[in-house]
Each structure stands twice: as C-alpha cells, then as structure tokens.
Design a protein around this motif. Structure first.
Motif, mmCIF file in Angstrom:
data_model
loop_
_atom_site.group_PDB
_atom_site.id
_atom_site.type_symbol
_atom_site.label_atom_id
_atom_site.label_comp_id
_atom_site.label_asym_id
_atom_site.label_seq_id
_atom_site.Cartn_x
_atom_site.Cartn_y
_atom_site.Cartn_z
ATOM 1 N N ALA A 374 0.823 -1.211 0.000
ATOM 2 C CA ALA A 374 0.000 0.000 0.000
ATOM 3 C C ALA A 374 0.859 1.264 0.000
ATOM 4 C CB ALA A 374 -0.934 -0.008 1.206
ATOM 5 N N GLU A 375 2.015 1.209 0.647
ATOM 6 C CA GLU A 375 2.856 2.398 0.783
ATOM 7 C C GLU A 375 3.662 2.709 -0.476
ATOM 8 O OE1 GLU A 375 6.549 3.852 3.629
ATOM 9 O OE2 GLU A 375 4.932 2.649 4.499
ATOM 10 N N ILE A 376 4.132 1.685 -1.196
ATOM 11 C CA ILE A 376 5.053 1.978 -2.303
ATOM 12 C C ILE A 376 4.467 1.727 -3.686
ATOM 13 C CG2 ILE A 376 6.988 1.352 -0.808
ATOM 14 C CD1 ILE A 376 7.431 -1.051 -2.782
ATOM 15 N N ASP A 377 3.354 0.979 -3.794
ATOM 16 C CA ASP A 377 2.802 0.659 -5.117
ATOM 17 C C ASP A 377 2.221 1.925 -5.753
ATOM 18 O OD1 ASP A 377 2.066 -0.870 -7.277
ATOM 19 O OD2 ASP A 377 0.184 -1.553 -6.383
ATOM 20 N N ARG A 378 2.454 2.085 -7.057
ATOM 21 C CA ARG A 378 1.904 3.244 -7.744
ATOM 22 C C ARG A 378 1.653 2.897 -9.206
ATOM 23 N NH1 ARG A 378 7.447 6.836 -7.378
ATOM 24 N NH2 ARG A 378 8.611 5.789 -9.029
ATOM 25 N N LYS A 379 0.723 3.616 -9.805
ATOM 26 C CA LYS A 379 0.346 3.353 -11.190
ATOM 27 C C LYS A 379 1.522 3.613 -12.121
ATOM 28 C CE LYS A 379 -4.584 4.362 -10.648
ATOM 29 N NZ LYS A 379 -5.714 5.220 -11.083
ATOM 30 N N GLY A 380 1.599 2.786 -13.151
ATOM 31 C CA GLY A 380 2.624 2.983 -14.170
ATOM 32 C C GLY A 380 3.917 2.254 -13.912
ATOM 33 N N ASP A 381 4.090 1.751 -12.684
ATOM 34 C CA ASP A 381 5.334 1.050 -12.348
ATOM 35 C C ASP A 381 5.122 -0.457 -12.339
ATOM 36 O OD1 ASP A 381 6.493 3.468 -12.040
ATOM 37 O OD2 ASP A 381 6.981 3.258 -9.916
ATOM 38 N N ARG A 382 6.202 -1.167 -12.492
ATOM 39 C CA ARG A 382 6.226 -2.621 -12.285
ATOM 40 C C ARG A 382 6.613 -2.871 -10.833
ATOM 41 N NH1 ARG A 382 10.078 -3.201 -15.323
ATOM 42 N NH2 ARG A 382 9.081 -3.919 -17.257
ATOM 43 N N LEU A 383 5.838 -3.705 -10.139
ATOM 44 C CA LEU A 383 6.152 -4.046 -8.755
ATOM 45 C C LEU A 383 6.440 -5.537 -8.667
ATOM 46 C CD1 LEU A 383 6.340 -3.358 -5.731
ATOM 47 C CD2 LEU A 383 3.881 -3.785 -5.567
ATOM 48 N N ILE A 384 7.652 -5.881 -8.221
ATOM 49 C CA ILE A 384 8.037 -7.282 -8.034
ATOM 50 C C ILE A 384 8.271 -7.501 -6.543
ATOM 51 C CG2 ILE A 384 9.669 -9.117 -8.614
ATOM 52 C CD1 ILE A 384 10.397 -7.515 -11.133
ATOM 53 N N VAL A 385 7.542 -8.446 -5.962
ATOM 54 C CA VAL A 385 7.665 -8.761 -4.543
ATOM 55 C C VAL A 385 8.331 -10.115 -4.391
ATOM 56 C CG1 VAL A 385 6.442 -9.087 -2.361
ATOM 57 C CG2 VAL A 385 5.552 -7.469 -4.070
ATOM 58 N N PHE A 386 9.358 -10.178 -3.566
ATOM 59 C CA PHE A 386 10.086 -11.422 -3.307
ATOM 60 C C PHE A 386 9.850 -11.799 -1.856
ATOM 61 C CE2 PHE A 386 13.575 -14.304 -2.777
ATOM 62 C CZ PHE A 386 13.815 -14.822 -4.033
ATOM 63 N N THR A 387 9.076 -12.905 -1.613
ATOM 64 C CA THR A 387 8.601 -13.181 -0.261
ATOM 65 C C THR A 387 8.193 -14.636 -0.098
ATOM 66 O OG1 THR A 387 6.860 -12.581 1.334
ATOM 67 C CG2 THR A 387 6.267 -12.495 -0.985
ATOM 68 N N ASP A 388 8.004 -15.073 1.169
ATOM 69 C CA ASP A 388 7.407 -16.389 1.405
ATOM 70 C C ASP A 388 5.905 -16.262 1.667
ATOM 71 O OD1 ASP A 388 7.272 -15.388 3.977
ATOM 72 O OD2 ASP A 388 8.659 -16.840 4.849
ATOM 73 N N GLU A 389 5.363 -15.045 1.500
ATOM 74 C CA GLU A 389 3.923 -14.745 1.536
ATOM 75 C C GLU A 389 3.258 -14.936 2.895
ATOM 76 O OE1 GLU A 389 1.249 -15.395 -1.815
ATOM 77 O OE2 GLU A 389 2.794 -16.630 -2.714
ATOM 78 N N GLN A 390 4.010 -15.127 3.943
ATOM 79 C CA GLN A 390 3.379 -15.371 5.252
ATOM 80 C C GLN A 390 3.143 -14.052 5.984
ATOM 81 O OE1 GLN A 390 2.120 -18.487 5.950
ATOM 82 N NE2 GLN A 390 2.677 -18.510 3.790
ATOM 83 N N SER A 391 2.201 -13.276 5.438
ATOM 84 C CA SER A 391 1.971 -11.917 5.913
ATOM 85 C C SER A 391 1.058 -11.871 7.131
ATOM 86 C CB SER A 391 1.364 -11.088 4.783
ATOM 87 O OG SER A 391 1.161 -9.759 5.185
ATOM 88 N N HIS A 392 1.262 -10.831 7.961
ATOM 89 C CA HIS A 392 0.339 -10.554 9.066
ATOM 90 C C HIS A 392 -0.942 -9.890 8.566
ATOM 91 C CE1 HIS A 392 2.833 -11.512 12.557
ATOM 92 N NE2 HIS A 392 3.853 -10.907 11.985
ATOM 93 N N ASP A 393 -0.845 -9.163 7.452
ATOM 94 C CA ASP A 393 -1.976 -8.355 7.000
ATOM 95 C C ASP A 393 -2.363 -8.686 5.565
ATOM 96 O OD1 ASP A 393 0.351 -7.355 5.945
ATOM 97 O OD2 ASP A 393 -0.026 -5.260 6.447
ATOM 98 N N GLN A 394 -3.573 -8.298 5.217
ATOM 99 C CA GLN A 394 -4.084 -8.575 3.874
ATOM 100 C C GLN A 394 -3.360 -7.710 2.850
ATOM 101 O OE1 GLN A 394 -8.298 -9.145 3.622
ATOM 102 N NE2 GLN A 394 -8.420 -8.302 1.557
ATOM 103 N N VAL A 395 -3.086 -8.308 1.682
ATOM 104 C CA VAL A 395 -2.320 -7.628 0.633
ATOM 105 C C VAL A 395 -3.271 -7.155 -0.458
ATOM 106 C CG1 VAL A 395 -0.468 -7.851 -1.056
ATOM 107 C CG2 VAL A 395 -0.314 -9.048 1.142
ATOM 108 N N PRO A 396 -3.267 -5.857 -0.767
ATOM 109 C CA PRO A 396 -4.221 -5.334 -1.754
ATOM 110 C C PRO A 396 -3.850 -5.699 -3.187
ATOM 111 C CG PRO A 396 -2.728 -3.601 -1.040
ATOM 112 C CD PRO A 396 -2.422 -4.797 -0.190
#
Length: 441
Positions: A374-396
C-alpha cells in the motif's frame, strides 16, 4: 442442527486472510518450491509431501505431467517431481502419462534409483525392511527409456552405494540398449568394471593431495564455475596459491551463474570478494533487460533467513539479494525497498554493497506485506515482490503490473486481485517476467 454450508476461511501462518486456490494452483505452489521432506520455517516437510500426494488425483492428468516436467526442467528440482510421478502411477486416470513424463523428468542416472526408493517407501516394515511391491508397467517403460540417455561417464559418476543401484534398475526393466557400444557399457556396469570418472569429487576422495588436485583441475579447465564457487574455502584450506584461485575466478564462465551464487561463495571466502564481485557483475552483463520503471520489494522478515534447503547454504534472503543485484543492473529504472515491520528504501548501491544495504536495512521481525504494498505501489510502475507470503496483514490488489515471487511451499498465500504469481525461485525469474510482459503487449 449441523450447518453444512459453512464458509471455510484460509489464513497464512502469520494470521493474514489468505487467498483460496484451486487444486491445480495449490499443487503448483507446493511443488515449485519443494525440497522434498525438508522442514521449512513454518511447516514440516512431510506435511508438504502429503499435500502434494493428496492433490495429484484432483488435477487433470496432462496438467500434473506438465507441472512435474516444469519443476524438473525450470525449477531444477529433483525429488519432488519424482513424488508426483509416483502418485500419478497410483491414479487410474493419470497412469497412462507416467512413462512419457518419467522419461522426460529423469535427467541424472541416480534419479532412477531415487524414483524406486520413493515407489517402495510405503512398504517399509517394522524392521525397515523394504517389501518391494511390483513396479507398474508404465514406470518400467519410463525407466527403460531413461536408461538409454546416459553414457559410461554419467553412469559411473552416479552409480553409488545404496538400497537400490543403477544395475538393479537395469535388471528390473529389461531395457534394450541403443547399440552395441551401449550394450558393452551396460555389461561393464553390471560387472562393476566401469572406469571411475575424472571429477574433482573422485580425485579428492581418492586421497590425493588436495592442493595438487585443485591446481591440476584448474589448469586443465576441468573445474566448472559452480564447482569453483563451492570449493573456494576448501582450496584456501589446501593452500592453493591466491593468484591461482583469483585467475580461475576471472577466467570462469559466468553466463549461466546468477548473483546469489556469488553471494553465498563470498560468505565463505570473503578474501575473494573483489574477484567475485567482478565476476558477478560480468554474469549479468548480457541478461535480458526490463524496460520502464521497476519497484522491487524484498521480504527481510525472520522466516526469510532460513536456508532454501537442507543441502543448500543459501538463505531465501540471499536469493532475494541476488535478484536485487540483477535488477539494479538490468532495469532501465529501479527502486529497491525492504519490508518487515516497516518499509525501508535501500540506497542505490551495486554488487555486494547492495547486499549489505538490504540485509542491514532494518530488524528482521514480522511480515507486514500489505502495509508495504500500500505504501510503495503506484500506477505505471512494475512491482516485483520477493517473499514467502506469510503476511500478518491482507495484501491489496496491485495498481499496475504486480508480480508475487513466492519462495516457499506453504499452503496458503496472499495477494488479492490481479497479481501475477511466480511459484518458486529460479534463475529464470526475471527473464520470465520480461517474456510474459512481451507476450501481453
């Protein structure tokens, strides 16, 4: 009254509401990161293997076969695809594809013996005696075809002591050799007369002087790039001259070695960090490029600092650092961020300095991926996330082109909406992202 139409909700191990997947998606998630039977940060390896076994019959046969082949050829996994094929052999609707799939998946001679060990593992008795149940006709056909792939060098290299030997496979399947030369090799295999291959493993295990062995292999160009990186510390211990090792690093082929391999090598041989960094940057020089603006978001929570496998000295975090180093070199524009409890922007460094900046960017605590996106994603950019996906919070949902690179085999993951999912870390991740974007344009 018992309510039958209950809503069953899924959650990650850290407590976030998770995405529910189809059986095919679940199988791919479990398979593409699975170093079979190895414990991960949150889950027991046996549980992951059991989940794969339960999912195979629920997925279309052709798709299961395709996933097994992809796991071996793209993700470079060895045991997990063999488990999938063993489960295919149990299923009446899947077993017709077993021979073709097995012949394609097996790429090393010892994978034939490992397949049989998996096949017979169910029949272990109380004294751990193998009751070798009959092997299905489809498995025999696949093994027979696989046997013809290998030459004398490969058979000798991988014919190791164990409950099942390569000659046992030969006796079991009654394979037909391609020609008279292969028939001769197979007879030597049965008689135990195959010549030992000239490899660094054989030379060192033969009790020869380690320094002389390494110097000879380097001079004769018989020590490949990965073998060189894996043996730097041993060469130092054996007192191979520094200039000899440095020259070998400078001369090594780097076109098939990605940055995370150099990161692991530098951890154990820090004296060669200047030479390793130069080789690492050379390795990405001709890599496919990513145009436009890219934001790379790297998970540095505690679970990312576990090893990728029990046989690997590389952590998930080091693999992520390798991806960041690659992205810094091949993206037109790139910004790199880390997340754990907080989101931190990493300074625009290169090479090992970028690795240090990522690892030291913040404490390795929780996994607040939703907040970070939520803090860094923005329109027009490519966002690549490298993770094991075990998040505390919901991902938009991502605002533009969002790719979730998942490096674990956990059942549930996060990321709602139009995320592109890459299940498993591979040396082809960035090239795959570039190719997929090209296909969409």
């Amino acid at each position: 009254m018992v309510r039958l139409n209950k809503i069953v909700r899924a959650f990650t191990h850290e407590g976030a509401r998770a995405v529910r997947f189809t059986p095919e998606m679940e199988l791919k998630r479990a398979l593409m990161n699975c170093l079979l039977w190895e414990k991960q940060f949150y889950e027991d390896g046996v549980a992951i293997a059991d989940r794969i076994a339960a999912l195979v019959p629920k997925v279309a046969p052709a798709r299961v076969a395709q996933l097994a082949i992809e796991a071996r050829e793209v993700m470079k996994l060895r045991h997990a695809p063999l488990l999938v094929i063993r489960e295919m052999a149990r299923s009446e609707k899947h077993r017709a594809l077993v021979a073709d799939t097995l012949a394609q998946v097996i790429q090393r001679p010892d994978e034939m013996t490992e397949l049989l060990a998996i096949y017979w593992a169910d029949a272990l008795g109380p004294q751990q005696q193998r009751k070798r149940q009959p092997v299905s006709a489809q498995v025999k056909k696949g093994l027979a075809r696989a046997l013809t792939k290998f030459d004398a060098y490969q058979l000798a290299k991988y014919d190791r002591d164990g409950a099942v030997r390569i000659r046992d496979v030969l006796f079991l399947v009654h394979a037909k050799p391609r020609d008279a030369d292969q028939a001769k090799v197979w007879k030597q295999l049965v008689d135990g007369e195959l010549a030992s291959p000239d490899t660094w493993e054989v030379s060192l295990s033969a009790g020869k002087c380690k320094r002389e062995t390494f110097e000879r292999l380097i001079a004769e160009k018989k020590l490949g790039g990965l073998a060189l990186l894996r043996n730097l510390r041993l060469m130092q211990t054996a007192q191979v001259p520094r200039e000899t090792i440095a020259g070998a690093i400078e001369a090594m082929r780097t076109d098939r070695i990605l940055p995370y391999r150099f990161i692991t090598a530098a951890r154990y041989a820090p004296d060669f960090e200047p030479e390793l960094e130069a080789a690492m940057l050379k390795s990405v020089k001709d890599h496919v490029r990513l145009s436009g603006r890219t934001r790379l978001l790297i998970d540095v929570s505690g679970s990312m600092f576990t090893a990728l496998s029990a046989q690997s000295e590389m952590t998930r975090a080091e693999a992520a650092c390798g991806l960041a180093i690659l992205a810094r070199e091949i993206c037109d524009e790139v910004e790199i961020f880390t997340f754990s409890n907080e989101v931190v922007k990493v300074p625009p460094r290169r090479g090992f300095a970028l690795r240090d900046a990522i690892i030291n960017s913040q404490p390795h605590g929780g996994t607040y991926l939703g907040k970070a996106v939520a803090e860094i994603d923005r329109k027009g950019d490519r966002l690549i996330v490298f993770t094991d996906e075990q998040s505390h919070d919901q991902v938009p949902e991502p605002k533009a082109r969002g790719t979730m690179v998942n490096v674990a085999s956990y059942q549930h993951g996060v990321g709602h909406g139009a995320w592109t999912r890459v299940n498993g870390f591979s040396e082809a991740v960035v090239a795959w992202i570039a190719a997929s974007e090209t296909a969409l344009n």
